[in-house]
Write an enzyme that holds these catalytic residues in place. Structure first.
Site, PDB file in Angstrom:
ATOM      1  CE  LYS A 287      -4.178  -1.591   2.700  1.00  0.00           C
ATOM      2  NZ  LYS A 287      -5.216  -1.485   1.517  1.00  0.00           N
TER       3      LYS A 287
ATOM      4  NE  ARG B 220     -11.332  -9.053  -2.657  1.00  0.00           N
ATOM      5  CZ  ARG B 220     -11.533  -8.382  -3.388  1.00  0.00           C
ATOM      6  NH1 ARG B 220     -11.693  -8.780  -4.616  1.00  0.00           N
ATOM      7  NH2 ARG B 220     -11.411  -6.947  -3.237  1.00  0.00           N
TER       8      ARG B 220
END
Ligand code: BES
Ligand code: ZN
Ligand code: ZN
Length: 504
Positions: free
Chosen positions: A271, A345
């Site tokens: 990130k 997920r």
């Protein structure tokens, strides 16, 4: 903050301050007639703009606190009342007023509940890391409840349990990753299970997860020197022997699944620095889930409820998952890791499988899942995806009654092709519509015949500015809605619980 609920009439209070909510017709109903007249006589002749936010006036030697309860756009009347109570408690504490009387004999139970929550929110501060801790002045709130006294006492007890859970969630979320590793989180869950009657716990470490084939979870967590864990907590309030309030039993089994990324660096798909510090909150789903089941068990809600916490750290290490790697998830489907930052997920896919293994009839998962959801709905509304109309209505209605806003999003099949991979069954990124693609990915791992709601709380879990009753950081969003959902499911079927909401 202390709540003292008494029956006596207004106007005869010994409190140092009285509380009135003015400026809005809908709130005048919560004032007793005496109080109303007393305030009216002072207000007469005053222009509307006198009360900025909160103002103090002397009436018969008693400080009277006026809260500006003018309607703000988008805020429901219950939430409005909660915000007014929050401001009142903050102001009274700052002004060091020992006893404030609230004239609530005409208040409806849900209004009182909202006020009690608002007062309690003002007590929260996260100062564990401040070298100088400021003691805040403790105010006693005397609730003049008239004939509602017994009912309000009961509500106040429930609010105290709910607030304890909210504080637990907020503390976990605000704690930096170095001090709340997956192993630390497990210890917190163990302690809660130990001290909460009827709550049992099962913990799987990485070795066990690998052995049982929970490879989505392992794939995410193996890159960190702080290994992953899956925690399953169970509570069965349908057994009368436990002293539950059950006079009927529900066959439903609600399983709450929480994304618990104690930190999300993004993994090898790192990130950017600006968006990283907030990733201490990437375990908000798991914190909310743990908090909710603690409260549900404490309140002895007559329901079978379990919680699955998917705890891991998405880190860079020599064992980190590489983009392009393919693993086999617990339900047998193969997944190519296209982007290591789409890790939530992956752990949740196995969390959903675990929910199926323990016999869920209803699954609610909570996750700070996508930046796309933050961009779409911001911090005030959580988007959710649901495959069952009754559950969807219940989420919205419970949320509305708890001052938590949910917006129904589509499980749009047109985007499903975006998840197809050349080698594996699926890849972990879609081509369009980030939040929807993530939900469609999760749906691939849903056990058969289960009602399911996926709540993407990426925007609502953590705020970087003052918002409603949160200064900065964790909001505790979702805890109340989950408790309320269990409460209504326990009281009857979901279709009865969902009320009259039409717009889903
Ligand atoms: N934890 C983030 C989502 C997030 C973003 C939560 C901002 C709270 C605030 C999640 O793991 C993530 O990074 N998702 C990616 C997925 C993408 C790579 C497909 C995202 O949304 O950018
Ligand atoms: Zn991520
Ligand atoms: Zn994440």
């Amino acid at each position: 903050m202390k709540l003292n609920i008494i029956a006596k009439e207004s106007g005869k209070s010994n409190a140092q301050a009285l509380f009135f909510v003015k400026k809005s017709v809908q709130f005048s109903a919560i004032l007793t007639e005496d109080g109303e007249k007393q305030v009216e006589s002072v207000l007469n002749g005053m222009s509307d703009g006198v009360f900025e936010d909160l103002e103090f006036l002397e009436i018969d030697g008693v400080a009277t606190i006026f809260v500006n309860a003018a309607k703000e756009r988008g805020i429901s009347s219950l939430d409005h009342l909660r915000m007014a109570a929050y401001r009142l408690a903050q102001r009274a504490s700052k002004k060091q007023i020992p006893v404030v009387s609230l004239m609530l004999a005409d208040a409806a139970p849900e209004q009182f509940k909202s006020i009690a929550h608002g007062l309690a929110y003002a007590d929260y501060k996260f100062d564990a890391y401040k070298s100088i801790k400021k003691e805040s002045f403790q105010v006693t709130f005397e609730i003049i409840a008239g004939e509602h006294t017994a009912e309000f006492k009961k509500i106040a007890e429930d609010v105290a349990v709910e607030q304890k859970a909210i504080v637990l969630a907020k503390n976990l979320i605000n704690t930096p990753a170095a001090d709340l590793t997956p192993a630390d989180f497990v210890e917190r869950a163990r302690t809660i299970a130990k001290y909460t009657d009827g709550l049992t716990i099962k913990v799987r470490d990485m070795k066990q997860l690998e052995k049982e084939g929970f490879m989505g979870h392992v794939t995410v967590g193996k890159g960190s020197s702080r290994p992953p864990f899956m925690v399953t907590l169970s509570y069965d309030g349908t057994k009368p022997a436990r002293g539950s309030r059950a006079d009927r039993t529900s066959a439903d089994h609600l399983v709450i699944v929480g994304k618990g990324l104690c930190f999300d660096t993004g993994g090898l798909c790192l990130k950017p620095p600006k968006s990283m510090p907030e990733m201490i909150s990437d375990m908000s789903g798991a914190a909310t889930t743990l908090a909710a089941i603690q409260a549900i068990a404490t309140l002895k809600i007559p329901m079978k409820v379990s919680a699955v916490l998917c705890l891991a750290e998405n880190a860079i290490g020599n064992m980190s998952v590489l983009p392009g790697d393919i693993f086999t998830a617990k339900n047998g489907k193969t997944v190519m890791v296209d982007n290591t930052d789409a890790e939530g997920r992956l752990v949740l896919s196995d969390g959903l499988a675990e929910a199926g293994l323990i016999g869920a009839t209803h699954i609610v998962d909570l996750a700070t899942l996508t930046g796309a959801m933050v961009r779409a709905l911001g911090y005030a509304v959580a988007g959710f995806f649901c495959n069952d109309d009754d559950l969807a209505r219940a989420v919205i209605n419970c949320g509305e009654d708890c001052c938590e806003k949910f917006w129904s999003m589509p499980l749009e099949e047109e985007y499903a092709d975006g998840l197809k991979d050349k080698f594996a069954d699926l890849k972990n990124t879609g081509s369009d519509a980030g939040a929807i693609s993530a939900a469609l990915f999760l749906q691939e791992f849903l056990p058969a015949d289960t009602a399911w709601a996926h709540l993407d709380i990426a925007g609502t879990a953590f705020v970087d500015k003052k918002w409603k009753y949160t200064d900065y950081g964790a909001t505790g969003f979702g805890v109340q809605t989950l408790i309320e959902l269990a409460r209504r499911m326990g009281a009857g079927s979901l279709s009865e619980a969902c009320g009259s909401y039409e717009a889903v």
